[in-house]
Design a protein around this motif. Sequence first.
Motif, PDB file in Angstrom:
ATOM      1  N   MET A   1      27.443  41.089 -72.735  1.00 30.80           N
ATOM      2  CA  MET A   1      28.582  40.557 -73.288  1.00 30.80           C
ATOM      3  C   MET A   1      29.741  41.452 -73.474  1.00 30.80           C
ATOM      4  O   MET A   1      30.728  41.935 -73.192  1.00 30.80           O
ATOM      5  CB  MET A   1      28.660  39.601 -74.394  1.00 30.80           C
ATOM      6  N   LEU A   2      29.172  42.728 -74.448  1.00 30.17           N
ATOM      7  CA  LEU A   2      29.936  43.855 -74.914  1.00 30.17           C
ATOM      8  C   LEU A   2      30.162  44.705 -73.860  1.00 30.17           C
ATOM      9  O   LEU A   2      31.236  45.216 -73.668  1.00 30.17           O
ATOM     10  CB  LEU A   2      29.304  44.535 -76.143  1.00 30.17           C
ATOM     11  N   ALA A   3      29.331  45.120 -72.663  1.00 32.81           N
ATOM     12  CA  ALA A   3      29.401  45.924 -71.791  1.00 32.81           C
ATOM     13  C   ALA A   3      30.237  45.429 -70.787  1.00 32.81           C
ATOM     14  O   ALA A   3      31.102  46.053 -70.340  1.00 32.81           O
ATOM     15  CB  ALA A   3      27.872  46.009 -71.008  1.00 32.81           C
ATOM     16  N   ALA A   4      30.664  44.045 -70.706  1.00 30.27           N
ATOM     17  CA  ALA A   4      31.464  43.656 -69.629  1.00 30.27           C
ATOM     18  C   ALA A   4      32.921  43.709 -70.552  1.00 30.27           C
ATOM     19  O   ALA A   4      33.850  43.669 -69.732  1.00 30.27           O
ATOM     20  CB  ALA A   4      31.226  41.997 -69.617  1.00 30.27           C
ATOM     21  N   CYS A   5      32.949  43.970 -71.629  1.00 31.27           N
ATOM     22  CA  CYS A   5      34.341  44.142 -72.293  1.00 31.27           C
ATOM     23  C   CYS A   5      34.785  45.823 -72.486  1.00 31.27           C
ATOM     24  O   CYS A   5      35.747  46.244 -73.034  1.00 31.27           O
ATOM     25  CB  CYS A   5      34.350  43.597 -73.792  1.00 31.27           C
ATOM     26  N   GLY A   6      33.786  46.490 -71.607  1.00 31.33           N
ATOM     27  CA  GLY A   6      34.124  48.013 -71.837  1.00 31.33           C
ATOM     28  C   GLY A   6      33.678  48.842 -72.807  1.00 31.33           C
ATOM     29  O   GLY A   6      33.753  49.898 -72.814  1.00 31.33           O
ATOM     30  N   VAL A   7      32.889  48.167 -73.639  1.00 31.14           N
ATOM     31  CA  VAL A   7      31.692  48.855 -74.700  1.00 31.14           C
ATOM     32  C   VAL A   7      30.506  49.355 -73.971  1.00 31.14           C
ATOM     33  O   VAL A   7      30.205  48.861 -73.131  1.00 31.14           O
ATOM     34  CB  VAL A   7      31.684  48.099 -75.722  1.00 31.14           C
ATOM     35  N   TYR A   8      29.952  50.403 -74.558  1.00 32.22           N
ATOM     36  CA  TYR A   8      28.758  51.040 -74.352  1.00 32.22           C
ATOM     37  C   TYR A   8      27.716  50.771 -75.291  1.00 32.22           C
ATOM     38  O   TYR A   8      28.079  51.046 -76.671  1.00 32.22           O
ATOM     39  CB  TYR A   8      28.765  52.463 -73.862  1.00 32.22           C
ATOM     40  N   VAL A   9      26.532  50.252 -75.001  1.00 35.97           N
ATOM     41  CA  VAL A   9      25.501  49.509 -76.043  1.00 35.97           C
ATOM     42  C   VAL A   9      24.234  50.287 -75.798  1.00 35.97           C
ATOM     43  O   VAL A   9      23.173  49.721 -74.886  1.00 35.97           O
ATOM     44  CB  VAL A   9      25.423  48.032 -76.104  1.00 35.97           C
ATOM     45  N   PRO A  10      23.957  51.433 -76.299  1.00 34.89           N
ATOM     46  CA  PRO A  10      22.492  51.776 -76.314  1.00 34.89           C
ATOM     47  C   PRO A  10      21.705  51.285 -77.552  1.00 34.89           C
ATOM     48  O   PRO A  10      21.610  51.655 -78.402  1.00 34.89           O
ATOM     49  CB  PRO A  10      22.639  53.404 -76.632  1.00 34.89           C
ATOM     50  N   MET A  11      21.037  50.144 -77.120  1.00 35.77           N
ATOM     51  CA  MET A  11      20.294  49.333 -78.218  1.00 35.77           C
ATOM     52  C   MET A  11      19.147  49.718 -78.343  1.00 35.77           C
ATOM     53  O   MET A  11      18.191  49.354 -77.622  1.00 35.77           O
ATOM     54  CB  MET A  11      20.541  47.922 -78.023  1.00 35.77           C
ATOM     55  N   ILE A  12      18.561  50.413 -79.471  1.00 33.40           N
ATOM     56  CA  ILE A  12      17.167  50.974 -79.818  1.00 33.40           C
ATOM     57  C   ILE A  12      16.636  49.712 -80.629  1.00 33.40           C
ATOM     58  O   ILE A  12      17.099  49.730 -81.560  1.00 33.40           O
ATOM     59  CB  ILE A  12      17.139  52.192 -80.483  1.00 33.40           C
ATOM     60  N   SER A  13      15.773  49.092 -79.977  1.00 35.07           N
ATOM     61  CA  SER A  13      15.062  47.767 -80.570  1.00 35.07           C
ATOM     62  C   SER A  13      13.677  48.019 -80.959  1.00 35.07           C
ATOM     63  O   SER A  13      13.094  49.067 -80.566  1.00 35.07           O
ATOM     64  CB  SER A  13      15.293  46.832 -79.529  1.00 35.07           C
ATOM     65  N   GLY A  14      13.122  46.946 -81.506  1.00 37.89           N
ATOM     66  CA  GLY A  14      11.949  47.225 -81.916  1.00 37.89           C
ATOM     67  C   GLY A  14      10.905  45.931 -81.326  1.00 37.89           C
ATOM     68  O   GLY A  14      11.217  44.982 -80.687  1.00 37.89           O
ATOM     69  N   ARG A  15       9.616  45.757 -81.701  1.00 36.39           N
ATOM     70  CA  ARG A  15       8.590  44.701 -81.515  1.00 36.39           C
ATOM     71  C   ARG A  15       8.642  43.652 -82.455  1.00 36.39           C
ATOM     72  O   ARG A  15       8.996  43.878 -83.683  1.00 36.39           O
ATOM     73  CB  ARG A  15       7.630  45.293 -81.091  1.00 36.39           C
ATOM     74  N   GLY A  16       7.742  42.948 -82.553  1.00 34.33           N
ATOM     75  CA  GLY A  16       7.606  41.550 -83.407  1.00 34.33           C
ATOM     76  C   GLY A  16       7.209  42.328 -84.610  1.00 34.33           C
ATOM     77  O   GLY A  16       6.312  43.059 -84.636  1.00 34.33           O
ATOM     78  N   LEU A  17       7.679  41.598 -85.791  1.00 38.62           N
ATOM     79  CA  LEU A  17       7.386  41.980 -87.196  1.00 38.62           C
ATOM     80  C   LEU A  17       6.997  40.777 -88.030  1.00 38.62           C
ATOM     81  O   LEU A  17       8.194  40.047 -88.164  1.00 38.62           O
ATOM     82  CB  LEU A  17       8.360  42.777 -87.895  1.00 38.62           C
ATOM     83  N   GLY A  18       5.738  40.611 -88.170  1.00 37.98           N
ATOM     84  CA  GLY A  18       5.671  39.396 -89.219  1.00 37.98           C
ATOM     85  C   GLY A  18       5.925  38.057 -88.243  1.00 37.98           C
ATOM     86  O   GLY A  18       5.195  37.852 -87.223  1.00 37.98           O
TER      87      GLY A  18
END
Length: 429
Positions: A97-114
């Motif tokens: 959604m943000l990318a479609a609004c002209g924003v750049y999103v380098p989202m560093i994410s993780g794996r399941g926790l608990g």
Amino acid sequence: MDARTVIAALRRGEPPSEEGLRWFAAGLADGSVTSAQAGAFAMGVCLRGLSEEARAVLTLAMRDSGHVLRWDLPGPVLDKHSTGGVGDCVSLVLAPMLAACGVYVPMISGRGLGHTGGTLDKLEAIPGYVTDPGEERLRVVMREAGCAIVSASEGIAPADRRLYAIRDVTATVESLDLITASILSKKLAAGLEGLVLDVKVGSGAFMKTMEEARALARSLVGTANAAGCHTSALISGMDEPLADALGNALEVRSSMEVLTGGAGGPLLELSVALGAELLAGAGIGGGEGKLRESVASGAAAERFGRMVAGLGGPSDFVERWSDMLPEAPVVIDVPAPEAGHVAAMDGEALGLAVVHLGGGREVESDPVDPAVGLSHVLRLGQAVEAGQPLARVHAAGAGAAEAAAQAVRAAIRIGEAPELGPLVRERIA
């Protein structure tokens, strides 16, 4: 400078020097700080605490212990971080959604926790999706799609990787200072100009009370802003799953239903609220309308498709997602024992039911079954007849399905309709 000097200062309750904290973070990364010294440091911080200034210094020192991404893109570089909940697939909806609004999103994410699901585990339910593409491919996908949801490379905040493992075995995970530095060192290493934090509170969150959630939100916001990244936080309710599904492929399905315009509800509303907060912080007006239009026009789904294809997934995933995601061989409904309303849910218990189905990890080395989980989970306050399904279990076998059904029955209480609070409880800036 040496480790003993830093640890001794902490023991005496003296504020560590900036030089000392930077030296210690570098030593964590290169191995010159021993595991015993790292454990003593973590315990010292846990018992004595850090000032706001020292917390920001430690965060930046851990960020700078490895590679920090720099961008040259024709728009702001922004991101979102969630403190963890159940049925929380906002990242999959918000980034495109943000990318479609002209924003750049380098989202560093993780794996399941608990009991909480991991964004990377969800995306790996998509055939071929690569979560560790390398920096060159990441930069290509960022330019072409505007967003990329990936794992942290080995070079991102190595001091945090080392310290986190030690905190896990020294009973120092709960330190607010160390939680803050851990989260933000990785996020700031992504080269962000702005960040919004989704701090969860309720039965399905790590923070069960508003007091706990406020304390974490204030620590994260104050530290990130002190580090030079424009940051605010929304405290959002997690007394029930955000989507009506828990489990990796099932949450991708829920996300695609939102992105392709077939569903609304809390998942869409929280994504819009967080996105509007980010856009406003970047000086972009009319954020809510722009974000909703990105879904209505199909632009957000198209960005998601570009990201998936760029990271190794099918080029036609957006058109054929319902046929491409794995499905569990055993699917059963969990009938309500009596009529009434959904009065309360134990969100953590629901999350753990998915873990026990194989949809999460009880130990780090456990494999994850992307197909299992819960779907069609009723919402708080919803009227229910006796025998009506409370949820649907997706399992690898009949025994696992029945065990999960028992857990669901125990986690969902039928009674009088509860008073429901707002989805977004508070804003911290």
